[in-house]
Enzyme design. Structure first.
Site, mmCIF file in Angstrom:
data_model
loop_
_atom_site.group_PDB
_atom_site.id
_atom_site.type_symbol
_atom_site.label_atom_id
_atom_site.label_comp_id
_atom_site.label_asym_id
_atom_site.label_seq_id
_atom_site.Cartn_x
_atom_site.Cartn_y
_atom_site.Cartn_z
ATOM 1 N N HIS A 262 0.841 -1.202 0.000
ATOM 2 C CA HIS A 262 0.000 0.000 0.000
ATOM 3 C C HIS A 262 0.881 1.259 0.000
ATOM 4 O O HIS A 262 0.748 2.125 -0.869
ATOM 5 C CB HIS A 262 -0.901 -0.031 1.242
ATOM 6 N N GLU A 263 1.787 1.329 0.944
ATOM 7 C CA GLU A 263 2.628 2.522 1.043
ATOM 8 C C GLU A 263 3.544 2.640 -0.173
ATOM 9 O O GLU A 263 3.889 3.750 -0.598
ATOM 10 C CB GLU A 263 3.436 2.515 2.349
ATOM 11 N N HIS A 266 1.837 4.710 -2.729
ATOM 12 C CA HIS A 266 1.992 6.143 -2.455
ATOM 13 C C HIS A 266 3.384 6.623 -2.873
ATOM 14 O O HIS A 266 3.542 7.664 -3.502
ATOM 15 C CB HIS A 266 1.825 6.421 -0.956
ATOM 16 N N GLU A 292 -4.480 7.848 -2.950
ATOM 17 C CA GLU A 292 -4.989 6.589 -2.397
ATOM 18 C C GLU A 292 -5.356 5.610 -3.516
ATOM 19 O O GLU A 292 -5.281 4.394 -3.323
ATOM 20 C CB GLU A 292 -6.189 6.878 -1.496
#
Ligand code: ZN
Length: 499
Positions: A262-263, A266, A292
């Protein structure tokens, strides 16, 4: 480049340097700093923030922006220079409305609130956190008052994270989501989650090795990236070529792996912004929703997708031969996609996730409209968890205190998680259309073409266009929850054969 533009760029570069330096302090606070540093760090962040704000709102910047109007109009509207002037003007016009003292006070309260939240969460002590929350809410309301009365006060807060989005639009999209999601959650609930096949134990140092291997495959290179541990995982960047990711480990599950992916999403967004935009207000993601969309895409559409599992499973099984002894690839896929209403948003599955977000949005609206007292927040939270997810909240640490946002006064941020989740599926469908053998590539753990497509269509532009324009350019239409709901229904059909 005109003289005025050269001077504007130099001033904006200095502001950017100050803001990036503040990010270093913020990153350090959440990853390295001992608790004893909290009080001094709050002052340091407030001072840096105030200086950055003063430099950015200096009358000379306003004069330069005025002088540059004819130049801007003569430029192609999507050129870097025209976008720079346009975006700087918009940021400037918002920033000059906020007194530097209020900005500094918000930063100080956020920093102190963060430490208070860490302690309160550890002790599940909502009353201990309450004065900080009250302070943050009061400051947010003062902030809202700096702007022209909007349709709703919350519009002002939302605009800081998702430029151009309104509360009314978000409410309408969320109603559509709720109508679609609540029956899906109920249908899953009737079938029951069954025992979790991924209970571990997963020793933390082995997890770290797996995460390193997966991230390296996705595009993490140690020359420009770091991964550290934080209580509330996040990603930040100090430069296009300096990306910091964080995750948190538990022996009982693999959430650190998916959190890291997930990160990574980003981080990749910011890592792929055009280097030409470095040290300008254009260097970064265009909105938190689009940000996101990238993290959710890598976490869920790649990471939890069936094709990538083919590559991922052998790696994970080899790392944890005991914990995964009885599992095959199919069982692993079901395990990482287990749909079970649960307490913690960041660990929530794809189906229940947005309901966690909608709950927070609704409570924030009530806070800002003054229709709920702060001390009633835990009760309201728990009641809604029961209503939407059928989950009993055992304590505030796993309820109202679980997220970092309110400790930092970031109200208006939560909706972007759901907006981004919706966009991630719109973007994914576009990627599948543009890269016909994407599934085969993912089965082989090949993500280069996907990464390039995202870079060229989205990342490279940074903040050049509005969030709406950026999404339109990428997927050919506006925000639409339809594809996301259809995707979830298809996915559940595969997992559970939901009628
Ligand atoms: Zn995220």
């Amino acid at each position: 480049m005109t003289e005025a533009l050269r001077e504007l760029s130099a001033r904006l570069a200095e502001v950017s340097d100050l803001e990036r330096a503040a990010r270093v302090l913020g990153w350090d606070q959440q990853t390295m700093m001992p608790p004893g540093g909290a009080a001094a760090r709050a002052e340091q962040l407030a001072t840096l923030g105030r200086i950055a704000h003063e430099r950015f709102t200096a009358p000379e910047i306003g004069r330069l922006l005025e002088r540059l109007r004819p130049h801007e109009e003569a430029l192609p509207p999507d050129s870097d220079e025209a976008c720079l002037i346009r975006v700087a003007r918009r940021d400037y016009e918002k920033a000059v409305r906020v007194p530097a003292e209020l900005r500094a006070e918000m930063l100080r309260a956020a920093s102190l609130g963060h430490q208070a939240w860490v302690d309160a969460r550890a002790a599940s002590d909502f009353p201990g956190f309450l004065p900080h929350l009250q302070r943050n809410v009061d400051l947010a309301l003062r902030y809202v008052e700096c702007f022209e009365p909007a349709g709703e006060p919350y519009d002002v807060l939302l605009d800081d994270y998702e430029e151009g989005a309104t509360t009314a639009e978000v409410r309408a999209v969320f109603e559509q989501l709720k109508d679609g999601l609540l029956p899906l959650v109920a249908s899953v609930g009737e079938r029951g989650g069954g025992p979790d096949p991924l209970r571990g134990p997963f020793p933390v140092d082995t997890q770290r090795r797996v995460i390193d291997a997966v991230l390296a495959r996705l595009g993490f290179d140690p020359g420009s990236w770091r991964l550290d541990v934080a209580a509330h995982p996040f990603a930040t960047t100090f430069a296009v070529s300096d990306v910091r990711l964080t995750t948190r480990y538990g022996e009982g599950d693999l959430s650190a792996l998916f959190g890291a992916m997930h990160e990574f999403g980003h981080g990749l967004y910011e890592r792929s912004v055009s280097p030409e935009l470095e040290r300008t207000p254009l260097a970064g993601g265009v909105s938190l929703g689009l940000h996101e969309s990238q993290s959710r895409l890598w976490e869920n559409l790649v990471g939890r997708g069936r094709p990538f599992c083919r590559w991922l499973f052998p790696l994970v099984r080899e790392a944890f031969p005991d914990a995964l002894r009885d599992l095959d690839e199919d069982g692993f896929y079901r395990g990482i996609n287990r749909i079970v209403p649960s307490l913690i948003r960041v660990d929530a599955d794809e189906v229940t996730y947005c309901l966690h977000v909608i709950l927070r949005f609704e409570l924030e609206l009530e806070l800002m409209n003054g229709t709920i007292a702060l001390r009633e927040l835990p009760e309201a939270w728990n009641a809604r968890m029961l209503e939407y997810l059928g989950v009993d909240v055992p304590d505030d640490a796993r309820g109202v205190l679980q997220d970092v946002h309110w400790s930092g006064g970031t109200f208006g941020y939560f909706p972007t998680y759901a907006l981004g989740t919706i966009m991630s599926v719109q973007i994914w469908e576009q990627a599948q259309a543009r890269i016909p053998d994407l599934d085969a590539q993912l089965e082989a753990g090949e993500v280069g073409e996907l990464r390039e497509w995202l870079r060229d269509g989205l990342h490279v532009h940074g903040r050049k266009f509005t969030p709406q324009e950026t999404l339109e350019r990428l997927v050919g239409g506006p925000l639409d929850a339809g594809p996301y709901l259809a995707y979830l229904t298809r996915k559940l059909d595969g997992l559970y054969a939901v009628a």
